[in-house]
Write a protein that holds these residues in place. Structure first.
Motif, short mmCIF file in Angstrom:
data_model
loop_
_atom_site.label_atom_id
_atom_site.label_comp_id
_atom_site.label_asym_id
_atom_site.label_seq_id
_atom_site.Cartn_x
_atom_site.Cartn_y
_atom_site.Cartn_z
N PHE A 24 3.92 7.41 -9.07
CA PHE A 24 4.06 6.85 -7.74
C PHE A 24 4.64 5.44 -7.84
O PHE A 24 5.52 5.07 -7.06
CB PHE A 24 2.69 6.84 -7.04
CG PHE A 24 2.72 6.30 -5.64
CD1 PHE A 24 3.31 7.03 -4.61
CD2 PHE A 24 2.14 5.08 -5.33
CE1 PHE A 24 3.34 6.54 -3.31
CE2 PHE A 24 2.16 4.58 -4.03
CZ PHE A 24 2.76 5.31 -3.03
N GLU A 25 4.17 4.67 -8.79
CA GLU A 25 4.67 3.31 -8.99
C GLU A 25 6.17 3.30 -9.28
O GLU A 25 6.93 2.50 -8.71
CB GLU A 25 3.92 2.61 -10.12
CG GLU A 25 4.37 1.19 -10.36
CD GLU A 25 3.58 0.49 -11.45
OE1 GLU A 25 3.79 -0.72 -11.62
OE2 GLU A 25 2.77 1.15 -12.14
N VAL A 35 9.25 0.87 5.30
CA VAL A 35 7.84 1.21 5.43
C VAL A 35 7.39 2.17 4.33
O VAL A 35 8.14 3.05 3.91
CB VAL A 35 7.55 1.82 6.83
CG1 VAL A 35 8.39 3.06 7.08
CG2 VAL A 35 6.08 2.09 7.05
N ILE A 36 6.18 1.95 3.87
CA ILE A 36 5.52 2.85 2.93
C ILE A 36 4.31 3.41 3.67
O ILE A 36 3.42 2.64 4.07
CB ILE A 36 5.05 2.11 1.65
CG1 ILE A 36 6.24 1.47 0.93
CG2 ILE A 36 4.28 3.06 0.73
CD1 ILE A 36 5.85 0.42 -0.10
N TYR A 37 4.29 4.71 3.88
CA TYR A 37 3.15 5.36 4.52
C TYR A 37 2.28 5.97 3.41
O TYR A 37 2.70 6.90 2.74
CB TYR A 37 3.60 6.46 5.49
CG TYR A 37 4.18 5.89 6.75
CD1 TYR A 37 3.36 5.30 7.71
CD2 TYR A 37 5.56 5.90 6.98
CE1 TYR A 37 3.90 4.75 8.87
CE2 TYR A 37 6.09 5.35 8.14
CZ TYR A 37 5.25 4.78 9.08
OH TYR A 37 5.77 4.24 10.22
N TYR A 38 1.11 5.40 3.22
CA TYR A 38 0.26 5.88 2.13
C TYR A 38 -0.58 7.09 2.57
O TYR A 38 -0.96 7.22 3.73
CB TYR A 38 -0.60 4.77 1.55
CG TYR A 38 -1.53 4.07 2.52
CD1 TYR A 38 -2.81 4.56 2.78
CD2 TYR A 38 -1.14 2.89 3.15
CE1 TYR A 38 -3.67 3.92 3.65
CE2 TYR A 38 -2.00 2.23 4.01
CZ TYR A 38 -3.26 2.75 4.26
OH TYR A 38 -4.10 2.10 5.12
N GLN A 92 -2.62 5.14 -3.26
CA GLN A 92 -1.25 4.81 -2.88
C GLN A 92 -1.19 3.46 -2.17
O GLN A 92 -0.27 2.68 -2.40
CB GLN A 92 -0.64 5.90 -2.01
CG GLN A 92 -0.29 7.16 -2.78
CD GLN A 92 0.49 8.16 -1.94
OE1 GLN A 92 0.66 7.99 -0.72
NE2 GLN A 92 0.98 9.20 -2.57
N LYS A 93 -2.14 3.18 -1.32
CA LYS A 93 -2.18 1.89 -0.62
C LYS A 93 -2.27 0.75 -1.63
O LYS A 93 -1.51 -0.22 -1.55
CB LYS A 93 -3.36 1.84 0.34
CG LYS A 93 -3.49 0.51 1.06
CD LYS A 93 -4.74 0.46 1.92
CE LYS A 93 -4.82 -0.89 2.61
NZ LYS A 93 -6.12 -1.15 3.18
N ILE A 122 3.17 -1.48 5.16
CA ILE A 122 2.35 -0.54 4.40
C ILE A 122 1.29 -0.04 5.36
O ILE A 122 0.44 -0.81 5.81
CB ILE A 122 1.71 -1.20 3.16
CG1 ILE A 122 2.80 -1.75 2.22
CG2 ILE A 122 0.81 -0.21 2.43
CD1 ILE A 122 2.26 -2.59 1.07
N SER A 123 1.37 1.25 5.72
CA SER A 123 0.51 1.81 6.76
C SER A 123 0.03 3.20 6.36
O SER A 123 0.70 3.90 5.59
CB SER A 123 1.28 1.95 8.08
OG SER A 123 1.65 0.68 8.57
#
Length: 179
Positions: free
Chosen positions: A72-73, A102-105, A110-111, A133-134
């Motif tokens: 994921f990283e 945007v990154i949707y975790y 992931q967050k 980050i949401s």
């Protein structure tokens, strides 16, 4: 042979055609689906509605990847370097909240990783990172003609002018991660 460990990642970095084309090149990525999320309008949105900027949705891609092949990283590093995370609601000529970074975790892991990656990569940019980050809400798959858009429309002017150079940059920066 090691069994696949499939995970999901959902990000938006401007036009989903661009982001989809980038992730289709990465080893370990099994599938990339263009879609919409992050808005408040009721019901399944259409491309026209999302482009109006009135739904609150962002153009995003949902990536299915094998965590035994790519982390994921690493996917976040590709994402953060394949678009401009310092421009609010804009990527090049694409302007509006639907084009936000945007990154949707999908979970707390992931967050946490997203927060660390954004903080660590910030030093490489002259301007502050504005990537949101949401938590992921409902993901709506985009219309069929948006899926594999670049692969099916390489000669189209937007693809040639915007996506092809983006992929050339990807191949230079992340050659070791390519299929």
């Amino acid at each position: 042979m090691e069994e696949k460990t499939l995970q999901l990642m959902t990000v938006g970095g401007g036009c989903f055609w661009c982001v989809e084309a980038v992730f289709n090149e990465i080893k370990g990525v099994e599938k990339v689906v263009s879609g919409y999320t992050g808005g408040t309008a009721p019901g399944k949105p259409t491309y026209r509605e999302v482009c109006s900027g009135l739904t609150g949705h962002a153009e995003v891609v949902q990536i299915t990847y094998d965590a035994n092949v790519v982390s994921f990283e690493d996917l976040l590093l590709v994402f953060m370097t394949s678009h401009d995370p310092t421009t609010l609601n804009r990527q090049g000529a694409d302007v509006g909240t639907q084009y936000r970074s945007v990154i949707y975790y999908h979970n707390d892991f992931q967050k946490d990783v997203a927060e660390v990656v954004v903080e660590e990569i910030a030093q490489y940019y002259d301007n502050p990172i504005v990537t949101e980050i949401s938590p992921l809400g409902i993901f709506y798959e985009a219309e069929d003609y948006h899926q594999d858009y670049y692969a099916n429309n390489k000669e189209q002017m937007y693809c040639a002018a915007v996506i092809t150079p983006k992929l050339a940059k990807l191949r230079k920066m992340h050659a070791e991660k390519l299929k």
